[in-house]
Design an enzyme around this catalytic site. Structure first.
Site, PDB file in Angstrom:
ATOM      1  CG  HIS A   8      -2.049  -1.010   1.077  1.00 38.17           C
ATOM      2  ND1 HIS A   8      -3.375  -0.686   1.242  1.00 38.17           N
ATOM      3  CD2 HIS A   8      -2.046  -2.332   0.765  1.00 38.17           C
ATOM      4  CE1 HIS A   8      -4.135  -1.766   1.070  1.00 38.17           C
ATOM      5  NE2 HIS A   8      -3.330  -2.777   0.776  1.00 38.17           N
ATOM      6  CG  ASN A   9       5.494   2.804   0.488  1.00 35.70           C
ATOM      7  OD1 ASN A   9       5.350   3.845  -0.142  1.00 35.70           O
ATOM      8  ND2 ASN A   9       6.594   2.538   1.156  1.00 35.70           N
ATOM      9  CG  ASP A  74       8.501  -9.625   5.612  1.00 33.95           C
ATOM     10  OD1 ASP A  74       7.700  -8.715   5.898  1.00 33.95           O
ATOM     11  OD2 ASP A  74       8.993 -10.386   6.463  1.00 33.95           O
ATOM     12  CB  SER A  75      13.036  -6.065   4.729  1.00 34.33           C
ATOM     13  OG  SER A  75      12.262  -4.888   4.895  1.00 34.33           O
ATOM     14  NE  ARG A 213      11.816  -2.726   0.483  1.00 36.07           N
ATOM     15  CZ  ARG A 213      12.003  -2.101   1.644  1.00 36.07           C
ATOM     16  NH1 ARG A 213      12.797  -1.051   1.703  1.00 36.07           N
ATOM     17  NH2 ARG A 213      11.400  -2.514   2.740  1.00 36.07           N
TER      18      ARG A 213
END
Length: 229
Positions: A8-9, A74-75, A213
């Site tokens: 949603h970013n 995911d991080s 990332r």
């Protein structure tokens, strides 16, 4: 080809678009990136026990709902002396999700007695691509419900940004544990000045060039290239 990014970013779309353009060249023009948020897709429960688990479950959920290929990541932070914690609990280490100040304060308290040479850590990211069966049929990305489409293939890649945890926060940029984390890789201006910057003291471009990332998403580019080809 439409690829849905399970986030949603909207800022992530910009980063992923840039990485695809670097890796795919002109072929990236044939990819339309759309966020799950813009399609009002729900966030799945992240109940995996590794970053790879959570990245895959998010990508699978979006791909299975929409019939379009989906990318997710995911991080979190891994501190060696803490047995790889906070790990997947990084964002809610203090017990409340997204309270950066409390998370940082708790982490510092937990390793207060650890000497500087032993405060090694790394940010780790898992990036995943899930491809549903029949995805070439020109689907719009509409939510058809959980499990509407079978998953044909999936890929997950990892990226690390190694460094160390300092004793006091520095810097005004970034988020999360960035003010406490000094990456091993440093921008040229820091090396020239004999400084070691935290992630929060770097510009967004400097951080993105070495980030976990970015490394994970770049490693995912060949899998995307196979779809384009």
């Amino acid at each position: 080809m439409k690829i849905i990014v399970a986030t949603h970013n909207e800022g992530k779309l910009v980063e992923i678009r840039r990485i695809l353009e670097e890796g795919l060249g002109a072929a990236a023009d044939g990819i339309e990136l759309v966020s799950a948020g813009s399609l009002n897709l729900p966030d799945p429960v992240e109940d995996g026990v590794t970053f790879a688990d959570n990245a895959l479950l998010k990508a699978r959920d979006v791909a299975a709902r929409t019939g379009c290929p989906a990318v997710a990541d995911d991080s979190g932070l891994i501190v060696d002396v803490m047995g790889n914690a906070p790990g997947i609990l990084s964002a809610r280490w203090c017990g409340r999700h997204g309270d950066d100040a409390a998370n940082n304060a708790l982490l510092l308290a937990q390793i207060a007695d650890i000497p500087d040479a032993k405060r090694t850590a790394r940010f780790r990211c898992a990036a995943a691509l899930a491809v549903p069966a029949g995805w070439r049929d020109g689907r719009t990305g509409e939510d058809k419900g959980a499990g509407a489409f079978a998953i044909e293939s999936e890929t997950v890649e990892l990226g690390d940004m190694p460094g160390a945890i300092i004793r006091e926060a520095r810097g005004a940029h970034g988020f999360g544990y960035d003010p406490l984390f000094v990456p091993d890789d440093q921008p040229a201006r820091a090396l020239e000045a004999g400084e070691r910057l935290t992630s929060s003291e770097m510009t967004p471009d400097e951080k993105n060039a070495i980030s976990h990332r970015g490394k994970a998403l770049r490693a995912l580019v060949p899998a995307v290239a196979r779809l384009v080809g």
